[in-house]
Design a protein around this motif. Structure first.
Motif, PDB file in Angstrom:
ATOM      1  N   SER A  29      36.550  16.137 -82.873  1.00 48.41           N
ATOM      2  CA  SER A  29      35.950  17.458 -82.679  1.00 48.41           C
ATOM      3  C   SER A  29      34.506  17.405 -82.187  1.00 48.41           C
ATOM      4  O   SER A  29      33.967  18.422 -81.754  1.00 48.41           O
ATOM      5  N   SER A  30      33.862  16.236 -82.246  1.00 47.99           N
ATOM      6  CA  SER A  30      32.460  16.143 -81.839  1.00 47.99           C
ATOM      7  C   SER A  30      32.327  16.096 -80.322  1.00 47.99           C
ATOM      8  O   SER A  30      33.212  15.617 -79.612  1.00 47.99           O
ATOM      9  N   GLN A  31      31.199  16.586 -79.816  1.00 46.77           N
ATOM     10  CA  GLN A  31      30.961  16.591 -78.371  1.00 46.77           C
ATOM     11  C   GLN A  31      30.827  15.168 -77.834  1.00 46.77           C
ATOM     12  O   GLN A  31      31.253  14.884 -76.703  1.00 46.77           O
ATOM     13  N   LYS A  32      30.252  14.283 -78.609  1.00 53.19           N
ATOM     14  CA  LYS A  32      30.103  12.897 -78.152  1.00 53.19           C
ATOM     15  C   LYS A  32      31.460  12.244 -77.932  1.00 53.19           C
ATOM     16  O   LYS A  32      31.660  11.529 -76.940  1.00 53.19           O
ATOM     17  N   ARG A  33      32.394  12.487 -78.835  1.00 53.66           N
ATOM     18  CA  ARG A  33      33.730  11.910 -78.682  1.00 53.66           C
ATOM     19  C   ARG A  33      34.464  12.546 -77.502  1.00 53.66           C
ATOM     20  O   ARG A  33      35.153  11.856 -76.738  1.00 53.66           O
ATOM     21  N   GLN A  34      34.313  13.847 -77.325  1.00 44.85           N
ATOM     22  CA  GLN A  34      34.974  14.517 -76.213  1.00 44.85           C
ATOM     23  C   GLN A  34      34.452  14.012 -74.872  1.00 44.85           C
ATOM     24  O   GLN A  34      35.232  13.785 -73.930  1.00 44.85           O
ATOM     25  N   ALA A  35      33.122  13.829 -74.770  1.00 49.42           N
ATOM     26  CA  ALA A  35      32.549  13.292 -73.537  1.00 49.42           C
ATOM     27  C   ALA A  35      33.017  11.855 -73.307  1.00 49.42           C
ATOM     28  O   ALA A  35      33.329  11.462 -72.165  1.00 49.42           O
ATOM     29  N   TYR A  36      33.088  11.071 -74.372  1.00 51.79           N
ATOM     30  CA  TYR A  36      33.560   9.689 -74.281  1.00 51.79           C
ATOM     31  C   TYR A  36      34.991   9.645 -73.745  1.00 51.79           C
ATOM     32  O   TYR A  36      35.313   8.852 -72.843  1.00 51.79           O
ATOM     33  N   ASP A  37      35.859  10.503 -74.280  1.00 51.02           N
ATOM     34  CA  ASP A  37      37.253  10.526 -73.840  1.00 51.02           C
ATOM     35  C   ASP A  37      37.385  11.004 -72.393  1.00 51.02           C
ATOM     36  O   ASP A  37      38.218  10.485 -71.632  1.00 51.02           O
ATOM     37  N   MET A  38      36.577  11.979 -72.004  1.00 46.91           N
ATOM     38  CA  MET A  38      36.637  12.477 -70.623  1.00 46.91           C
ATOM     39  C   MET A  38      36.209  11.397 -69.632  1.00 46.91           C
ATOM     40  O   MET A  38      36.813  11.241 -68.564  1.00 46.91           O
ATOM     41  N   ILE A  39      35.174  10.641 -69.967  1.00 43.86           N
ATOM     42  CA  ILE A  39      34.736   9.547 -69.092  1.00 43.86           C
ATOM     43  C   ILE A  39      35.810   8.473 -68.993  1.00 43.86           C
ATOM     44  O   ILE A  39      36.090   7.948 -67.907  1.00 43.86           O
ATOM     45  N   SER A  40      36.429   8.157 -70.121  1.00 46.75           N
ATOM     46  CA  SER A  40      37.490   7.141 -70.112  1.00 46.75           C
ATOM     47  C   SER A  40      38.670   7.570 -69.251  1.00 46.75           C
ATOM     48  O   SER A  40      39.229   6.769 -68.490  1.00 46.75           O
ATOM     49  N   TYR A  47      33.789   2.326 -68.277  1.00 48.61           N
ATOM     50  CA  TYR A  47      32.640   3.072 -67.761  1.00 48.61           C
ATOM     51  C   TYR A  47      31.736   3.550 -68.887  1.00 48.61           C
ATOM     52  O   TYR A  47      30.569   3.871 -68.656  1.00 48.61           O
ATOM     53  N   ASN A  48      32.250   3.623 -70.100  1.00 48.96           N
ATOM     54  CA  ASN A  48      31.432   4.040 -71.244  1.00 48.96           C
ATOM     55  C   ASN A  48      30.444   2.957 -71.676  1.00 48.96           C
ATOM     56  O   ASN A  48      29.514   3.253 -72.425  1.00 48.96           O
ATOM     57  N   GLY A  49      30.645   1.743 -71.238  1.00 52.90           N
ATOM     58  CA  GLY A  49      29.737   0.655 -71.602  1.00 52.90           C
ATOM     59  C   GLY A  49      29.752  -0.439 -70.569  1.00 52.90           C
ATOM     60  O   GLY A  49      30.241  -1.551 -70.844  1.00 52.90           O
ATOM     61  N   LYS A 102      38.114  -3.325 -67.900  1.00 52.20           N
ATOM     62  CA  LYS A 102      39.319  -2.508 -67.989  1.00 52.20           C
ATOM     63  C   LYS A 102      39.507  -1.921 -69.388  1.00 52.20           C
ATOM     64  O   LYS A 102      40.385  -1.074 -69.588  1.00 52.20           O
ATOM     65  N   TYR A 103      38.679  -2.365 -70.333  1.00 52.02           N
ATOM     66  CA  TYR A 103      38.860  -1.980 -71.726  1.00 52.02           C
ATOM     67  C   TYR A 103      37.584  -1.304 -72.247  1.00 52.02           C
ATOM     68  O   TYR A 103      36.528  -1.388 -71.634  1.00 52.02           O
ATOM     69  N   LYS A 104      37.701  -0.660 -73.401  1.00 53.71           N
ATOM     70  CA  LYS A 104      36.556   0.039 -73.977  1.00 53.71           C
ATOM     71  C   LYS A 104      35.502  -0.968 -74.445  1.00 53.71           C
ATOM     72  O   LYS A 104      35.822  -2.137 -74.725  1.00 53.71           O
ATOM     73  N   PRO A 105      34.235  -0.544 -74.545  1.00 52.76           N
ATOM     74  CA  PRO A 105      33.148  -1.486 -74.854  1.00 52.76           C
ATOM     75  C   PRO A 105      33.310  -2.218 -76.179  1.00 52.76           C
ATOM     76  O   PRO A 105      32.881  -3.369 -76.302  1.00 52.76           O
ATOM     77  N   SER A 106      33.916  -1.567 -77.185  1.00 51.80           N
ATOM     78  CA  SER A 106      34.016  -2.193 -78.509  1.00 51.80           C
ATOM     79  C   SER A 106      35.258  -3.050 -78.682  1.00 51.80           C
ATOM     80  O   SER A 106      35.465  -3.609 -79.766  1.00 51.80           O
ATOM     81  N   SER A 107      36.079  -3.183 -77.655  1.00 46.88           N
ATOM     82  CA  SER A 107      37.329  -3.937 -77.795  1.00 46.88           C
ATOM     83  C   SER A 107      37.076  -5.440 -77.731  1.00 46.88           C
ATOM     84  O   SER A 107      36.096  -5.907 -77.134  1.00 46.88           O
ATOM     85  N   ILE A 108      37.973  -6.189 -78.328  1.00 47.40           N
ATOM     86  CA  ILE A 108      37.869  -7.645 -78.313  1.00 47.40           C
ATOM     87  C   ILE A 108      38.060  -8.188 -76.901  1.00 47.40           C
ATOM     88  O   ILE A 108      37.514  -9.244 -76.550  1.00 47.40           O
ATOM     89  N   ASP A 109      38.789  -7.451 -76.059  1.00 49.57           N
ATOM     90  CA  ASP A 109      39.007  -7.898 -74.676  1.00 49.57           C
ATOM     91  C   ASP A 109      37.710  -7.878 -73.874  1.00 49.57           C
ATOM     92  O   ASP A 109      37.454  -8.778 -73.068  1.00 49.57           O
ATOM     93  N   THR A 110      36.889  -6.844 -74.099  1.00 48.34           N
ATOM     94  CA  THR A 110      35.597  -6.786 -73.407  1.00 48.34           C
ATOM     95  C   THR A 110      34.668  -7.878 -73.920  1.00 48.34           C
ATOM     96  O   THR A 110      33.901  -8.468 -73.147  1.00 48.34           O
ATOM     97  N   GLU A 111      34.728  -8.165 -75.211  1.00 49.33           N
ATOM     98  CA  GLU A 111      33.927  -9.269 -75.751  1.00 49.33           C
ATOM     99  C   GLU A 111      34.358 -10.598 -75.128  1.00 49.33           C
ATOM    100  O   GLU A 111      33.514 -11.453 -74.819  1.00 49.33           O
ATOM    101  N   ASN A 112      35.653 -10.763 -74.948  1.00 48.30           N
ATOM    102  CA  ASN A 112      36.138 -11.988 -74.292  1.00 48.30           C
ATOM    103  C   ASN A 112      35.658 -12.071 -72.853  1.00 48.30           C
ATOM    104  O   ASN A 112      35.358 -13.169 -72.347  1.00 48.30           O
ATOM    105  N   LEU A 113      35.577 -10.921 -72.180  1.00 46.33           N
ATOM    106  CA  LEU A 113      35.083 -10.903 -70.810  1.00 46.33           C
ATOM    107  C   LEU A 113      33.620 -11.346 -70.751  1.00 46.33           C
ATOM    108  O   LEU A 113      33.227 -12.120 -69.862  1.00 46.33           O
ATOM    109  N   VAL A 114      32.812 -10.879 -71.694  1.00 41.10           N
ATOM    110  CA  VAL A 114      31.406 -11.317 -71.758  1.00 41.10           C
ATOM    111  C   VAL A 114      31.338 -12.825 -71.952  1.00 41.10           C
ATOM    112  O   VAL A 114      30.543 -13.521 -71.297  1.00 41.10           O
ATOM    113  N   GLY A 115      32.179 -13.328 -72.831  1.00 37.04           N
ATOM    114  CA  GLY A 115      32.209 -14.775 -73.049  1.00 37.04           C
ATOM    115  C   GLY A 115      32.631 -15.542 -71.811  1.00 37.04           C
ATOM    116  O   GLY A 115      32.070 -16.613 -71.511  1.00 37.04           O
TER     117      GLY A 115
END
Length: 369
Positions: A29-40, A47-49, A102-115
């Motif tokens: 219900s929060s605006q931050k979450r709604q904006a996050y979902d719209m960007i995704s 694109y969120n991170g 291709k994945y959200k910033p907090s996902s383990i897949d994005t962390e693996n990409l950084v590595g």
């Protein structure tokens, strides 16, 4: 049974993943979450991170060629949705690239990409002479988590070590402070396991209002250790001091445990209920980090006060008997005697009155002179 129960609760902690929650963990219900979902939905979850890659080509003979080689290498990695063209500074020796996962910033897949990008950096430097650095939300989360993990063991050794020494001085025992430290570690790990089960795995998520699961906040382990350790040692002192006092004053070890528990249990219960109520009040917060802190601390106090201190501690002391209060003679002579139980004062008061009379007469003579 109590130890087995806490051990079972601690099992999820073996899958602990640390990070910093993003807006994707906010209430729907929060605006931050709604904006996050719209960007995704419109541009992709990465694109969120976005990741920022810096190419330092000061040591390269061909800065633009080095940047192109970096772009080509990163584009070929798994999980990369896109790489922006290189943007150079005025000197033309440093470039920045934006990498979308291709994945959200907090996902383990994005962390693996950084590595993966950081693993390729050494090879790119040897091939092009350019140094490749990675920053961005996910990269910072990884680095912060690593720094906190590196500080966790020294912090734990320092805090528990100092408390062990102080409790050894107070209780004139080796096993009592050892039992206190081990019980504290057991309750904290069990509470972390409960946090992982709810906030990372999603168990009972609807009950606690967790709308989005993800990694556990990076500072959660070290924060829980600091807060819960102070409370745990308070409960230990409240409970065991009275047991020690009864034992020193002549009661049998088993009876001293019963006496101390009868007098100290009510204090520990009242103190624990107050703290659990305070921490549980934060579970209703809409902020995921506040909710996580409240749940973790309330669970840790519940485990430590009612399972460790009220069940395991009396049982262990009763089983140990006199051995619970054992202290090597050389260590007894080396440690200062704070006489918490007042045994020295009691012995002084029990001395015959005639033994103290010469001192009073002597004082009187000195006064007349």
């Amino acid at each position: 049974m109590a130890v087995l129960g806490l051990g079972a609760a601690a099992l999820p902690a073996t899958s602990l993943e640390l990070g910093l929650p993003d807006d994707g963990s906010q209430p729907v219900s929060s605006q931050k979450r709604q904006a996050y979902d719209m960007i995704s939905e419109g541009f992709g979850p990465g694109y969120n991170g976005p990741l920022m890659v810096v190419v330092d080509a000061k040591g390269s003979d061909d800065a633009k060629g080095a940047a192109q080689q970096v772009i080509k290498t990163i584009t070929g990695l798994d999980g990369v949705a896109g790489v922006s063209p290189a943007t150079f500074n005025k000197a033309g020796d440093t470039a920045t690239l934006t990498v979308l996962s291709k994945y959200k910033p907090s996902s383990i897949d994005t962390e693996n990409l950084v590595g993966d990008i950081r693993d390729k950096a050494s090879g790119l430097r040897s091939d092009t002479g350019a140094e490749v650095l990675v920053t961005g939300q996910t990269a910072m989360n990884i680095d912060i988590s690593q720094k906190l993990n590196d500080a966790l063991v020294p912090y734990l050794v320092l805090v528990v070590g100092l408390a062990f020494l102080l409790l050894m001085v107070v209780f004139r025992s080796v096993l009592v402070p050892l039992k206190a430290a081990l019980g504290f570690l057991l309750s904290v790990v069990a509470a972390l396991g409960a946090v992982v089960a709810v906030f990372q795995w999603g168990w009972l998520a609807d009950l606690f209002g967790v709308e989005e699961t993800g990694p556990i906040m990076s500072m959660m382990p070290i924060f829980m250790i600091g807060v819960v350790f102070g409370l745990a040692m308070d409960y230990e002192v409240f409970l065991v001091t009275r047991m020690r006092e009864a034992y020193v004053h002549g009661e049998r070890p088993g009876q001293a445990v019963v006496t101390g528990f009868r007098h100290g249990a009510r204090v520990v219960t009242a103190a624990a209920v107050i703290m659990i109520s305070v921490f549980a009040g934060f579970i209703g917060s809409s902020e995921s980090m506040i909710k996580m802190i409240g749940f973790g601390l309330a669970t840790a106090v519940l485990f430590d006060a009612f399972v460790v201190r009220m069940a395991i501690v009396p049982a262990v002391l009763a089983l140990l008997g006199k051995a619970a209060w054992w202290l090597p003679r050389w260590l007894d002579r080396a440690l200062p005697n704070v006489d918490v139980e007042g045994e020295g004062l009691r012995k002084q008061l029990e001395q015959p009155s005639g033994a103290q009379q010469p001192d009073r007469d002597s004082d009187a003579e000195l006064t007349r002179v």
